[in-house]
Design a protein around this motif. Structure first.
Motif, mmCIF file in Angstrom:
data_model
loop_
_atom_site.group_PDB
_atom_site.id
_atom_site.type_symbol
_atom_site.label_atom_id
_atom_site.label_comp_id
_atom_site.label_asym_id
_atom_site.label_seq_id
_atom_site.Cartn_x
_atom_site.Cartn_y
_atom_site.Cartn_z
ATOM 1 N N SER A 115 0.819 -1.214 0.000
ATOM 2 C CA SER A 115 0.000 0.000 0.000
ATOM 3 C C SER A 115 0.856 1.268 0.000
ATOM 4 N N GLU A 116 2.075 1.149 0.531
ATOM 5 C CA GLU A 116 2.977 2.315 0.570
ATOM 6 C C GLU A 116 4.075 2.216 -0.480
ATOM 7 N N LEU A 117 4.078 1.101 -1.218
ATOM 8 C CA LEU A 117 5.081 0.867 -2.250
ATOM 9 C C LEU A 117 6.504 1.035 -1.729
ATOM 10 N N LYS A 118 6.758 0.459 -0.564
ATOM 11 C CA LYS A 118 8.131 0.519 -0.054
ATOM 12 C C LYS A 118 8.417 -0.666 0.880
ATOM 13 N N PHE A 119 9.712 -0.933 1.017
ATOM 14 C CA PHE A 119 10.173 -1.914 1.997
ATOM 15 C C PHE A 119 10.429 -1.143 3.283
ATOM 16 N N LYS A 120 9.923 -1.668 4.377
ATOM 17 C CA LYS A 120 10.104 -0.979 5.661
ATOM 18 C C LYS A 120 10.778 -1.935 6.643
ATOM 19 N N CYS A 121 11.880 -1.487 7.210
ATOM 20 C CA CYS A 121 12.589 -2.347 8.147
ATOM 21 C C CYS A 121 12.000 -2.197 9.554
ATOM 22 N N PRO A 122 11.634 -3.317 10.201
ATOM 23 C CA PRO A 122 10.999 -3.241 11.516
ATOM 24 C C PRO A 122 11.973 -2.883 12.637
ATOM 25 N N CYS A 123 13.266 -2.973 12.378
ATOM 26 C CA CYS A 123 14.221 -2.777 13.476
ATOM 27 C C CYS A 123 14.441 -1.305 13.825
ATOM 28 N N HIS A 124 14.792 -0.501 12.834
ATOM 29 C CA HIS A 124 15.083 0.906 13.136
ATOM 30 C C HIS A 124 14.419 1.859 12.149
ATOM 31 N N GLY A 125 13.497 1.310 11.355
ATOM 32 C CA GLY A 125 12.664 2.188 10.526
ATOM 33 C C GLY A 125 13.202 2.580 9.171
ATOM 34 N N SER A 126 14.253 1.941 8.696
ATOM 35 C CA SER A 126 14.720 2.299 7.356
ATOM 36 C C SER A 126 13.675 1.939 6.313
ATOM 37 N N GLY A 127 13.606 2.763 5.276
ATOM 38 C CA GLY A 127 12.663 2.505 4.195
ATOM 39 C C GLY A 127 13.388 2.495 2.859
ATOM 40 N N PHE A 128 12.917 1.651 1.958
ATOM 41 C CA PHE A 128 13.517 1.515 0.624
ATOM 42 C C PHE A 128 12.382 1.477 -0.385
ATOM 43 N N VAL A 129 12.540 2.195 -1.487
ATOM 44 C CA VAL A 129 11.510 2.123 -2.525
ATOM 45 C C VAL A 129 11.674 0.831 -3.318
ATOM 46 N N MET A 130 10.770 0.619 -4.280
ATOM 47 C CA MET A 130 10.730 -0.670 -4.980
ATOM 48 C C MET A 130 12.049 -1.016 -5.681
ATOM 49 N N THR A 131 12.782 -0.023 -6.101
ATOM 50 C CA THR A 131 14.062 -0.300 -6.768
ATOM 51 C C THR A 131 15.124 -0.767 -5.781
ATOM 52 N N GLY A 132 14.868 -0.553 -4.490
ATOM 53 C CA GLY A 132 15.847 -0.920 -3.458
ATOM 54 C C GLY A 132 16.592 0.274 -2.902
ATOM 55 N N VAL A 133 16.329 1.455 -3.455
ATOM 56 C CA VAL A 133 17.044 2.652 -2.983
ATOM 57 C C VAL A 133 16.505 3.070 -1.609
ATOM 58 N N ASN A 134 17.423 3.397 -0.702
ATOM 59 C CA ASN A 134 17.035 3.808 0.651
ATOM 60 C C ASN A 134 16.515 5.245 0.635
ATOM 61 N N VAL A 135 15.412 5.460 1.323
ATOM 62 C CA VAL A 135 14.812 6.800 1.315
ATOM 63 C C VAL A 135 14.550 7.334 2.720
ATOM 64 N N GLU A 136 14.667 6.485 3.728
ATOM 65 C CA GLU A 136 14.441 6.988 5.092
ATOM 66 C C GLU A 136 15.109 6.067 6.107
ATOM 67 N N GLY A 137 15.320 6.625 7.299
ATOM 68 C CA GLY A 137 15.922 5.825 8.366
ATOM 69 C C GLY A 137 17.437 5.760 8.243
ATOM 70 N N ALA A 139 19.541 3.398 7.316
ATOM 71 C CA ALA A 139 20.243 2.572 6.310
ATOM 72 C C ALA A 139 21.131 3.486 5.457
ATOM 73 N N PRO A 140 22.416 3.175 5.355
ATOM 74 C CA PRO A 140 23.341 4.080 4.658
ATOM 75 C C PRO A 140 23.375 3.917 3.145
ATOM 76 N N ARG A 141 22.740 2.856 2.634
ATOM 77 C CA ARG A 141 22.840 2.614 1.184
ATOM 78 C C ARG A 141 21.692 1.716 0.743
ATOM 79 N N PRO A 142 21.477 1.625 -0.564
ATOM 80 C CA PRO A 142 20.376 0.801 -1.075
ATOM 81 C C PRO A 142 20.554 -0.683 -0.770
ATOM 82 N N LEU A 143 19.470 -1.417 -0.931
ATOM 83 C CA LEU A 143 19.549 -2.878 -0.839
ATOM 84 C C LEU A 143 20.461 -3.379 -1.959
ATOM 85 N N GLU A 144 21.063 -4.519 -1.733
ATOM 86 C CA GLU A 144 21.933 -5.081 -2.766
ATOM 87 C C GLU A 144 21.099 -5.887 -3.759
ATOM 88 N N ARG A 145 21.636 -5.989 -4.962
ATOM 89 C CA ARG A 145 20.971 -6.821 -5.974
ATOM 90 C C ARG A 145 21.839 -8.031 -6.267
#
Ligand code: FES
Length: 182
Positions: A115-137, A139-145
């Motif tokens: 519903s929010e079109l993002k990955f949300k980490c339950p531990c400290h609140g980092s958020g990543f958009v569908m491409t894996g890029v970090n947008v909040e919290g 996390a210092p860098r995008p998810l790896e591919r």
């Protein structure tokens, strides 16, 4: 012949008796020695056997087949390999990419929130958009591919032993995504 008296001995002390072990005492000492010897021998054998079978971690095969491209809907994060392979597969208009489910902050597993079109980490609140890029919290860098290709049998093949990192400019390298527009 008269026995010489010990000059060190006090008059009230008993005369020293020579050591004269009984047969039973001798056998129990022998038994204890045998037990100690057997224990030490078994311990040594155990250590040698243990050495022959060292601790080995059997990691699952990092390469897995993920089905046919037609199995995937457009613009949907597919979670069927999240648990078993730690991988999300995403199909966009140009093809596919395989995202690691490991948060780049401290390694927790984020949740995909459609519903929010993002990955949300339950531990400290980092958020990543569908491409894996970090947008909040934090996390210092995008998810790896992971490396993604098309196998000879037409199935998608993901190789988790090869990682592509966006911050190193690796998302444009061959294998970081699978072009597919059918
Ligand atoms: S581990 Fe994901 S935000 Fe800290």
């Amino acid at each position: 012949m008269a026995q010489k008296s010990d000059p060190q001995r006090q008059p009230h002390e008993e005369p020293l008796q020579p050591y004269n072990p009984t047969r039973r005492g001798f056998l129990s000492v022998l038994g204890l020695a045998w037990l100690a010897f057997t224990g030490a021998t078994l311990g040594t054998i155990g250590a040698m056997v243990r050495f022959l079978f060292p601790n080995v971690l059997y990691e699952p095969n990092p390469v897995f087949r993920a089905g046919y491209p037609s199995d995937y809907a457009l613009d949907v994060v597919d979670e069927r390999f999240k648990q078993s392979q730690g991988t999300w597969l995403v199909r966009d208009k140009d093809g596919f990419y395989a995202l690691s489910t490991v948060c780049t902050h401290l390694g927790c597993t984020p949740n995909w929130l459609p519903s929010e079109l993002k990955f949300k980490c339950p531990c400290h609140g980092s958020g990543f958009v569908m491409t894996g890029v970090n947008v909040e919290g934090p996390a210092p860098r995008p998810l790896e591919r992971y490396k993604i290709t098309l196998g000879d049998d037409g199935q998608i093949v993901v190789d988790r032993s090869q990682v592509f990192r966006q911050e190193k400019g690796q998302w444009s390298l061959p294998g970081s995504r699978l072009n597919y527009t059918a």
